[in-house]
Design a protein around this motif. Structure first.
Motif, mmCIF file in Angstrom:
data_model
loop_
_atom_site.group_PDB
_atom_site.id
_atom_site.type_symbol
_atom_site.label_atom_id
_atom_site.label_comp_id
_atom_site.label_asym_id
_atom_site.label_seq_id
_atom_site.Cartn_x
_atom_site.Cartn_y
_atom_site.Cartn_z
ATOM 1 N N HIS A 185 -8.348 7.011 -0.118
ATOM 2 C CA HIS A 185 -6.941 6.670 0.151
ATOM 3 C C HIS A 185 -6.477 5.556 -0.804
ATOM 4 O O HIS A 185 -5.427 5.665 -1.446
ATOM 5 C CB HIS A 185 -6.865 6.215 1.618
ATOM 6 N N ASN A 186 -7.278 4.509 -0.897
ATOM 7 C CA ASN A 186 -6.906 3.395 -1.780
ATOM 8 C C ASN A 186 -6.899 3.823 -3.245
ATOM 9 O O ASN A 186 -6.029 3.412 -4.027
ATOM 10 C CB ASN A 186 -7.879 2.229 -1.574
ATOM 11 N N MET A 198 -3.706 5.719 -3.845
ATOM 12 C CA MET A 198 -2.550 4.809 -3.902
ATOM 13 C C MET A 198 -2.411 4.192 -5.296
ATOM 14 O O MET A 198 -1.319 4.127 -5.867
ATOM 15 C CB MET A 198 -2.725 3.670 -2.895
ATOM 16 N N VAL A 243 1.034 -0.791 -5.689
ATOM 17 C CA VAL A 243 0.584 -0.177 -4.423
ATOM 18 C C VAL A 243 1.474 -0.589 -3.248
ATOM 19 O O VAL A 243 1.538 0.129 -2.249
ATOM 20 C CB VAL A 243 -0.890 -0.525 -4.093
ATOM 21 N N VAL A 281 3.852 2.123 -2.365
ATOM 22 C CA VAL A 281 3.309 3.441 -1.973
ATOM 23 C C VAL A 281 3.071 3.459 -0.461
ATOM 24 O O VAL A 281 2.407 2.575 0.081
ATOM 25 C CB VAL A 281 1.988 3.732 -2.720
ATOM 26 N N MET A 326 0.353 7.755 2.252
ATOM 27 C CA MET A 326 -0.679 8.507 1.531
ATOM 28 C C MET A 326 -1.585 9.189 2.563
ATOM 29 O O MET A 326 -1.856 8.617 3.626
ATOM 30 C CB MET A 326 -1.490 7.539 0.660
ATOM 31 N N ALA A 356 3.246 11.666 0.566
ATOM 32 C CA ALA A 356 3.217 10.268 0.115
ATOM 33 C C ALA A 356 4.580 9.903 -0.472
ATOM 34 O O ALA A 356 5.274 10.752 -1.047
ATOM 35 C CB ALA A 356 2.121 10.093 -0.932
#
Ligand SMILES: NC(=O)c1ccc[n+]([C@@H]2O[C@H](COP(=O)([O-])OP(=O)(O)OC[C@H]3O[C@@H](n4cnc5c(N)ncnc54)[C@H](O)[C@@H]3O)[C@@H](O)[C@H]2O)c1
Ligand SMILES: O=C(O)C[C@H](O)C(=O)O
Length: 326
Positions: A160-161, A164, A175, A178, A181, A198
């Protein structure tokens, strides 16, 4: 000051452990008003190294660190524990897929599931990091029948990170811009990072990039990021994995922000047609120490095919370890 909570970390003498323990003890995971007692587990040959880690934790004089135990016995390490981060497992090397680790690692999680069942708080929150994380979480959960299956989760927050940052860099944003996501499915090369839902600065991410970049660049980059790090570093991700574990537990314990969501590998209740009982990564919102799968997220034909492919892989992994699933 709150009463201390117990946090078990397995594989505590390993490389993720070294990047994780100091941040838990500093309050980064559960908040700067929450004292913690660390219950550290590793295998017998790692006890001397673990003792060194304990000395370093002592030497930080963390105000929130209310105690440390080190053990090679899961029944000791999981005693009365409130949170468990199951990191201890073999990492993959170059050229391997994470599911190639199933044989080496699966047995660890059946033993630890039983130890959690017999010793831990019934409200324990478990995060499985050791690979293949989703199926190891399934093994742990099935070996702990006395505990709600919703208390067992697998880590896809690192993916996930990663997703992003990739979309933020592509669109020239940060980030912070964002939101929403989602990583769907397995923490593996079949995972599906979703740009249809997203948003970047309030606009659907998919509208800001072309489909060719999405399919040929973004998706494989996120799917293969773990392998790229192994190739570059000669060892699998550690600091970023520890950071994602902190993020996952913090979201779960303290809540997600506003109407945003995070990706968590959780027990499927059949949402989005995913087979019930698989540990599958969904968009989740957390509040009051509990999570829920976000409903009503758009799933078009493209997304559906990818969500099914990663579900199929998880069902295959589950079938490969059925001897460990009571
Ligand atoms: N889900 C994710 O996003 C993610 C990210 C990075 C790494 N990982 C996985 O995390 C795991 C750990 O990675 P690492 O880099 O810290 O590995 P590492 O080899 O540095 O450390 C693993 C530690 O686990 C210990 N261990 C082995 N068997 C154990 C057992 N039965 N009980 C307790 N401890 C045990 C080892 O002695 C070692 O100290 C690997 O499986 C890796 O693939 C997952
Ligand atoms: O790729 C790996 O094997 C380690 C970890 O799962 C990662 O995604 O970095």
């Amino acid at each position: 000051m709150k009463a201390p909570v117990r946090v078990t970390v397995t594989g505590a003498a390993g490389q993720i452990g070294y990047a994780l323990l100091f941040r838990i003890a500093s309050g980064a995971m559960l908040g700067d008003d929450q004292p913690v007692i660390l219950q550290l587990l590793d295998i017998t040959p790692a006890m001397e190294a673990l003792e060194g880690v304990r000395m370093e934790l002592d030497d930080c004089a963390f105000p929130l660190l209310a105690g440390i135990t080190c053990s090679d016995d899961p029944n000791v390490a999981f005693k009365d524990t409130d949170y468990a981060l199951l990191v201890g497992a073999r990492p993959r090397g170059p050229g391997m897929e994470r599911k190639d680790l199933l044989e080496a690692n699966a047995a660890i999680f059946s033993v630890q599931g039983k130890a959690i069942n017999d010793n831990a708080s019934k409200d324990i929150k478990v995060l499985v990091v050791g690979n293949p994380a989703n199926t190891n979480a399934l093994i742990t959960q099935r070996n702990a029948p006395g505990i709600d299956p919703r208390n067992f989760t697998a880590m896809t927050r690192l993916d996930h990170n990663r997703a992003m940052t990739q979309i933020a860099q592509k669109t020239g944003k940060t980030v912070n811009d964002v939101k929403r996501m989602t990583i769907w499915g397995n923490h593996s090369a079949t995972q599906y990072p979703d740009l249809f839902n997203a948003e970047v600065d309030g606009t659907k991410a998919i509208e800001l990039v072309d489909q060719a970049w999405y399919e040929a660049d973004f998706i494989p980059t996120v799917q293969q990021r773990g392998a790229a790090i192994i190739k570059a570093r000669g060892a699998s991700s550690a600091a970023s994995a520890a950071n994602a574990a902190i993020d996952h537990m913090r979201s779960w314990a303290l809540g997600t922000e506003g109407d945003d969501w995070v990706s968590m590998g959780v027990y499927s209740d059949g949402s989005y047609g995913i087979a019930e009982g698989l540990i599958y990564s969904f968009p989740c919102r957390c509040k009051g120490g509990d999570w829920e799968i976000v409903q009503g997220v758009d799933v078009g034909e493209f997304s559906q095919a990818k969500m099914t492919a990663t579900e199929t892989e998880l069902a295959e992994e589950r079938d490969a370890v059925k001897h460990l699933l009571p």
